[in-house]
Design a protein around this motif. Structure first.
Motif, PDB file in Angstrom:
ATOM      1  N   THR A   6    -103.830 -10.311  44.590  1.00  0.00           N
ATOM      2  CA  THR A   6    -104.624 -11.408  44.043  1.00  0.00           C
ATOM      3  C   THR A   6    -103.818 -12.283  43.081  1.00  0.00           C
ATOM      4  OG1 THR A   6    -105.417 -10.002  42.227  1.00  0.00           O
ATOM      5  CG2 THR A   6    -106.755 -10.074  44.244  1.00  0.00           C
ATOM      6  N   LYS A   7    -102.737 -11.722  42.531  1.00  0.00           N
ATOM      7  CA  LYS A   7    -101.925 -12.497  41.595  1.00  0.00           C
ATOM      8  C   LYS A   7    -100.503 -11.947  41.574  1.00  0.00           C
ATOM      9  CE  LYS A   7    -101.475 -13.477  36.611  1.00  0.00           C
ATOM     10  NZ  LYS A   7    -102.075 -13.293  35.271  1.00  0.00           N
ATOM     11  N   HIS A   9     -97.006 -12.364  39.257  1.00  0.00           N
ATOM     12  CA  HIS A   9     -96.428 -12.912  38.030  1.00  0.00           C
ATOM     13  C   HIS A   9     -94.961 -12.487  37.953  1.00  0.00           C
ATOM     14  CE1 HIS A   9     -95.922 -12.804  33.419  1.00  0.00           C
ATOM     15  NE2 HIS A   9     -95.699 -14.032  33.851  1.00  0.00           N
ATOM     16  N   THR A  20     -96.396 -17.948  38.112  1.00  0.00           N
ATOM     17  CA  THR A  20     -97.619 -17.252  38.541  1.00  0.00           C
ATOM     18  C   THR A  20     -98.142 -17.887  39.826  1.00  0.00           C
ATOM     19  OG1 THR A  20     -98.243 -16.660  36.276  1.00  0.00           O
ATOM     20  CG2 THR A  20     -99.981 -16.632  37.930  1.00  0.00           C
ATOM     21  N   ARG A  22    -101.408 -17.295  42.671  1.00  0.00           N
ATOM     22  CA  ARG A  22    -102.600 -16.573  43.124  1.00  0.00           C
ATOM     23  C   ARG A  22    -102.724 -16.828  44.632  1.00  0.00           C
ATOM     24  NH1 ARG A  22    -105.486 -14.758  38.775  1.00  0.00           N
ATOM     25  NH2 ARG A  22    -104.950 -15.700  36.772  1.00  0.00           N
ATOM     26  N   GLU A 112    -101.634  -9.876  31.367  1.00  0.00           N
ATOM     27  CA  GLU A 112    -102.708 -10.863  31.445  1.00  0.00           C
ATOM     28  C   GLU A 112    -103.520 -10.894  30.158  1.00  0.00           C
ATOM     29  OE1 GLU A 112    -106.300 -11.512  34.557  1.00  0.00           O
ATOM     30  OE2 GLU A 112    -104.244 -11.862  35.247  1.00  0.00           O
TER      31      GLU A 112
END
Length: 537
Positions: A6-7, A9, A20, A22, A112
């Motif tokens: 989902t992400k 980084h 970043t 997504r 996060e």
């Protein structure tokens, strides 16, 4: 059950200073210039998932060039200025969707803010305190080549548990069609994919049979050789010397059993064939073990027909249980698989199309030959109706600014009958500065603006149309701006010929003559306005 990322980084790794992304749940098409970071992004994902790179350990491959150049230069500058800056580090974090299968990876040990407790893994490369004395000595006169011998790494889950091998549910397949061949015949990634297609019982059976084959070699073909070697008295204590097949894991069946294609070893097959096989194996629906598939430039080494076949295979095999990342330089790949999946990378930033109408995506899919990538990658765009408009605009722009549009970072693209509203919608979705020129065709310009006004803002996107009184198309607009006598002289048209008829019939030839002429050419008002707008957009 899916384990979708989902992400992503990335901090301090190669081109990425602090990045970043997504990603989409299913398909992600990565587009960008050659140094935009597409390969680096895929490499970082694989590194965080496997804890290895190309089958080798992190510390085996670690070198100073892994670290972001800007951060390293900033660190060196600060240290030389007497500031107590910390040594550069690398951090790669992967966040996953929350599901029961990944509960063991769930935690809040991530960067996060505000705190996000979710499944995830991270890989961090940082200075090793055990070598602090060596680091202190190096810090007295630091340089951009960091002392990576004094670094270590940690590979952990967000639950703060150390990872020693890739979690079973986070399997990944990487296919790089640019360099699919390997000196070992079958590369690390293909071995991994093939291994996923074999059941545990099948692997055990092959291993036992292979061990027996090696034992039979020792008692068979090597037996007479060993009998003769035993009489040589080569050892100090007269122990007999003999040859035997290596039974260690270095010579396991995986290292000697290789796939063949039509009777030819895989490594000797065409590179396009190799890439297609690896993609198909990785994406087979029954291969539930592979959750994430990364494909670099599938268009390489393939003819148009073969690429079409491969893309059809990718589309048919894609499922909700796999997440795909595909990098490409091909407009055909981008249009065919869908603009809605596009991520436009530009070193440390990414633009994602989120507001494109599904009908527009479908529209471009039906036009796979249109050079959409030129629109996507250009810094600024001028859209024209046809080749003659493109040629004349380049001449007008050069006269106004004393350089060609491309030298100013402006790409002039012919729409070739493409729907103007679709092009404007795409440019608006990626916030692309664009100037559009079109003929009025005898219609009031305000009426022509109406269907496109939602995409026009007057600052970044604008439509330029000549006055009806000056002519309905480019050719009469040019005559109005220059006088018939002057254009006839520039084009070398005889007095007997009808200038407008000739220019309308010989559009491209006339445009080329005007572009190459050393004589003055006065631009139509709308074309000059478009050039001035895009320069300042």
């Amino acid at each position: 059950m899916s384990t979708l990322i989902t992400k992503i980084h990335i901090r301090g790794y190669r081109i990425y200073k602090d990045f970043t992304l997504r990603p989409n749940a299913k398909l992600n098409i990565l587009v960008g210039d050659n140094d935009a970071g597409k390969s680096t992004l895929m490499e970082a994902i694989a590194l965080a998932l496997n804890g290895r790179i190309a089958g080798r350990g992190v510390l085996e491959e670690l070198n100073p060039h892994w670290f972001n150049v800007d951060l390293v230069e900033q660190f060196v500058s600060q240290r030389k200025a007497g500031q107590k800056a910390a040594l550069p580090e690398i951090l790669i974090e992967l966040y996953f969707e929350d599901n029961d299968e990944l509960q063991g990876l769930c935690g809040a040990v991530n960067t996060e803010v505000p705190t996000n407790a979710c499944p995830g893994v991270f890989l961090r490369i940082f200075p090793n305190e055990e070598y602090q004395d060596m680091l202190d000595a190096w810090l007295k006169d630091p340089n951009p080549l960091l002392p990576v011998e004094c670094y270590t790494y940690e590979w952990r889950s967000f639950a703060d548990k150390e990872l020693t091998k890739r979690p079973r549910m986070l399997s990944i397949a990487t296919i790089d069609s640019r360099t699919v061949k390997s000196t070992a015949g079958v590369d690390y990634h293909l071995r991994q994919i093939l291994s996923d297609h074999l059941e545990t019982a099948e692997k055990a059976s092959i291993s036992l049979d292979f061990r027996e084959v090696k034992a039979n070699m020792t008692t068979g073909a090597l037996a007479p050789v060993n009998k003769r070697l035993s009489t040589l008295d080569a050892s100090l204590q007269a122990e007999p010397m003999a040859l035997a097949m290596d039974q260690t894991s270095r010579t396991s069946w995986e290292s000697v059993v290789t796939p063949h294609v039509d009777g030819v070893p895989f490594a000797m097959a065409g590179q396009g064939q190799q890439a297609a096989i690896k993609i198909s194996l990785a994406m087979k629906r029954h291969s539930a073990n592979v959750k994430i598939v990364m494909i670099e430039e599938p268009e390489n080494h393939l003819s148009h027909t073969s690429l079409t076949t491969l893309l059809e295979r990718i589309e048919s095999l894609a499922s909700d249980n796999q997440q795909l990342f595909i990098s490409t330089h091909s407009t055909y790949v981008l249009n065919r698989l869908g603009l809605d999946a596009l991520h436009l990378l530009n070193r440390n930033s990414v633009s994602k199309i989120t507001e494109l109408d599904p009908d527009t995506v479908s529209y471009f899919k039906r036009l796979p030959g249109y050079d959409t990538l030129r629109l996507v990658l250009a810094k600024r765009v001028v859209l024209v109706e046809g080749p003659s408009d493109e040629i004349i605009f380049e001449r007008v722009f050069s006269d106004l600014f004393d350089l060609r549009p491309m030298a100013a970072g402006i790409d002039v693209v012919s729409m070739r009958g493409l729907a103007l509203a679709r092009c404007l919608e795409l440019c608006a979705a990626i916030n692309k500065p664009v100037a559009v020129m079109r003929d009025n065709d005898g219609i009031d310009p305000s009426e022509l603006r109406e269907p496109n006004k939602e995409w026009l803002d007057g600052a970044k996107r604008e439509l330029f149309i000549g006055d009806v009184a000056d002519g309905h198309t480019l050719e009469p607009q040019l005559i109005t701006a220059n006088t018939e006598a002057h254009l006839r002289d520039v084009l070398a048209i005889t007095p007997a010929a009808n200038l407008l008829v000739w220019m309308t019939r010989e559009k491209t030839e006339g445009a080329l003559r005007l572009a190459s002429s050393k004589k003055v050419l006065h631009a139509p008002k709308y074309m000059k306005a478009a050039a001035e707008f895009i320069v300042n957009a």
